[in-house]
Design an enzyme around this catalytic site. Structure first.
Site, PDB file in Angstrom:
ATOM      1  N   LYS A  52      65.629 -95.393  56.806  1.00 24.66           N
ATOM      2  CA  LYS A  52      65.297 -95.730  58.195  1.00 24.66           C
ATOM      3  C   LYS A  52      65.171 -97.247  58.344  1.00 24.66           C
ATOM      4  O   LYS A  52      65.659 -97.835  59.305  1.00 24.66           O
ATOM      5  CB  LYS A  52      64.000 -95.018  58.613  1.00 24.66           C
ATOM      6  CG  LYS A  52      64.203 -93.522  58.799  1.00 24.66           C
ATOM      7  CD  LYS A  52      62.910 -92.732  58.923  1.00 24.66           C
ATOM      8  CE  LYS A  52      63.203 -91.235  58.914  1.00 24.66           C
ATOM      9  NZ  LYS A  52      62.020 -90.386  58.881  1.00 24.66           N
ATOM     10  N   GLN A  96      55.738 -90.568  58.208  1.00 19.82           N
ATOM     11  CA  GLN A  96      56.686 -89.766  57.435  1.00 19.82           C
ATOM     12  C   GLN A  96      56.008 -88.478  56.965  1.00 19.82           C
ATOM     13  O   GLN A  96      54.938 -88.519  56.343  1.00 19.82           O
ATOM     14  CB  GLN A  96      57.209 -90.581  56.234  1.00 19.82           C
ATOM     15  CG  GLN A  96      58.266 -89.879  55.416  1.00 19.82           C
ATOM     16  CD  GLN A  96      59.549 -89.598  56.213  1.00 19.82           C
ATOM     17  OE1 GLN A  96      60.050 -90.455  56.931  1.00 19.82           O
ATOM     18  NE2 GLN A  96      60.071 -88.378  56.100  1.00 19.82           N
ATOM     19  N   ASP A 119      59.510 -90.021  67.064  1.00 22.71           N
ATOM     20  CA  ASP A 119      59.969 -88.778  66.430  1.00 22.71           C
ATOM     21  C   ASP A 119      59.991 -87.642  67.455  1.00 22.71           C
ATOM     22  O   ASP A 119      60.579 -86.589  67.209  1.00 22.71           O
ATOM     23  CB  ASP A 119      59.026 -88.375  65.278  1.00 22.71           C
ATOM     24  CG  ASP A 119      59.552 -88.804  63.912  1.00 22.71           C
ATOM     25  OD1 ASP A 119      60.779 -89.005  63.779  1.00 22.71           O
ATOM     26  OD2 ASP A 119      58.726 -88.939  62.984  1.00 22.71           O
TER      27      ASP A 119
END
Ligand code: NDP
Length: 295
Positions: A52, A96, A119
């Protein structure tokens, strides 16, 4: 049979994002900034976060990674999230997953400011997605819809079967494809472990999306001749013929399914590269205040 080249489509989309970032950067005096929090030392999570970071830099975005030890308490993690929520120079924040077992993941997701939740996992953003309001769409489902659009695959009126109902892939993609909007308008069936006659249900699909986490479980008898097959799964399997010692496989048995399909995504190089595109697009949206306008 056409192989859907996710890597090529993702590279084109990255170039489009990069040119928009460049234009906005000179306008606004800084680049969009994505922050990631990584708790613990899970090697897969470390790889995802690094990839990322790399993608952010490729498109000219800033990125920061906050690495916290495995022993971080829930309160400490919530404090770190609050700190980043309040930082005006950070547009998007992801934690994460998975987080260590002693931390309540729902509390973590809910603590992220909805306007920074790139997200798209916060209940507020999930609710907006269900209602069809502007929102941060979850990255993998967004990547799947983009793959279909960019491959010229008609979705309207098509029968779509999604196998797997997770909150991050199966459920949101089933909702997104059933909505009354361009690139959707499918008639969707969502399957899971309690579905009876899964093979027969899958054979009704014009578009079959598989996200079960079961390596190569979907074989030729699940696929109608001429169907579009999107394989979300990723599995590392030992393979002594490879230099790395492993090969990547999907949830679909590619070798026997491919010849039956009109289109299929390979693993690797199908859905995988598109997931990051979803995240970059959401970060750009956050920077521009498209979903939650800046005051
Ligand atoms: P989860 O394990 O969270 O969910 C799996 C779902 O599949 C569950 O709903 C489960 O049903 C269903 N399922 C499992 N086995 C069967 C079966 N035999 N028949 C029917 N349904 C079944 O998985 P995720 O959605 O998180 O991930 C799925 C796969 O996609 C994994 O391989 C993962 O690594 C990969 N992935 C890839 C990404 C990418 O960027 N390419 C991103 C995210 C995930 P039930 O609810 O009844 O248990």
């Amino acid at each position: 049979m056409n192989i859907i080249n996710g890597k090529e489509i993702a590279d084109k989309l990255k170039a489009e994002i990069a040119s928009e970032v460049q234009a906005l950067r000179s306008d606004k005096g800084r680049a969009p900034h994505l922050a990631a929090i990584l708790v613990g030392n899970d090697p897969a999570s470390e790889t995802y976060v690094k990839s990322k970071e790399k993608s952010c830099h490729e498109v000219g975005m800033s990125s920061s990674v906050y690495r916290l030890p495995e022993t971080t308490s829930e309160a400490e993690l919530l404090e770190a999230i609050d700190f980043i929520n309040k930082d005006d120079e950070i547009d998007g924040l992801i934690v994460q997953l998975p987080v260590p077992k002693h931390i309540d993941v729902n509390k973590v997701i809910s603590a992220i400011a909805p306007e920074k939740d790139v997200d798209g996992f916060h209940p507020m953003n999930v609710g907006r997605m269900v209602l069809g309001w502007p929102t941060y769409l979850p990255a993998t489902p967004m990547g799947i819809l983009l793959l279909l659009q960019r491959s010229g695959i008609e979705t309207e009126g098509k029968r779509c079967v999604v196998v797997g109902r997770s909150n991050i892939v199966g459920t949101p993609v089933s909702i997104m494809l059933s909505r009354n909007q361009a690139g959707a308008n499918c008639t969707v069936t969502l399957c899971h472990t309690r579905t009876k006659n899964l093979d027969a249900v899958c054979r009704t699909a014009d578009i079959l999306i598989v996200a079960t986490g079961k390596c190569e479980a979907i074989t030729a008898e699940y696929v109608k001749e001429g169907a579009v097959v999107i394989d979300v799964g990723i599995h590392r399997v030992p393979d002594s013929s490879k230099k790395s010692g492993f090969a990547l496989k999907g949830d679909v048995k590619y070798d026997e399914v491919a010849s039956r399909c009109s289109h299929i995504t390979p693993v690797p190089g199908g859905v995988g590269p598109m997931t990051i595109i979803g995240l970059l697009k959401n970060t750009l949206s956050a920077f521009k205040g498209e979903i939650y306008p800046h005051e």
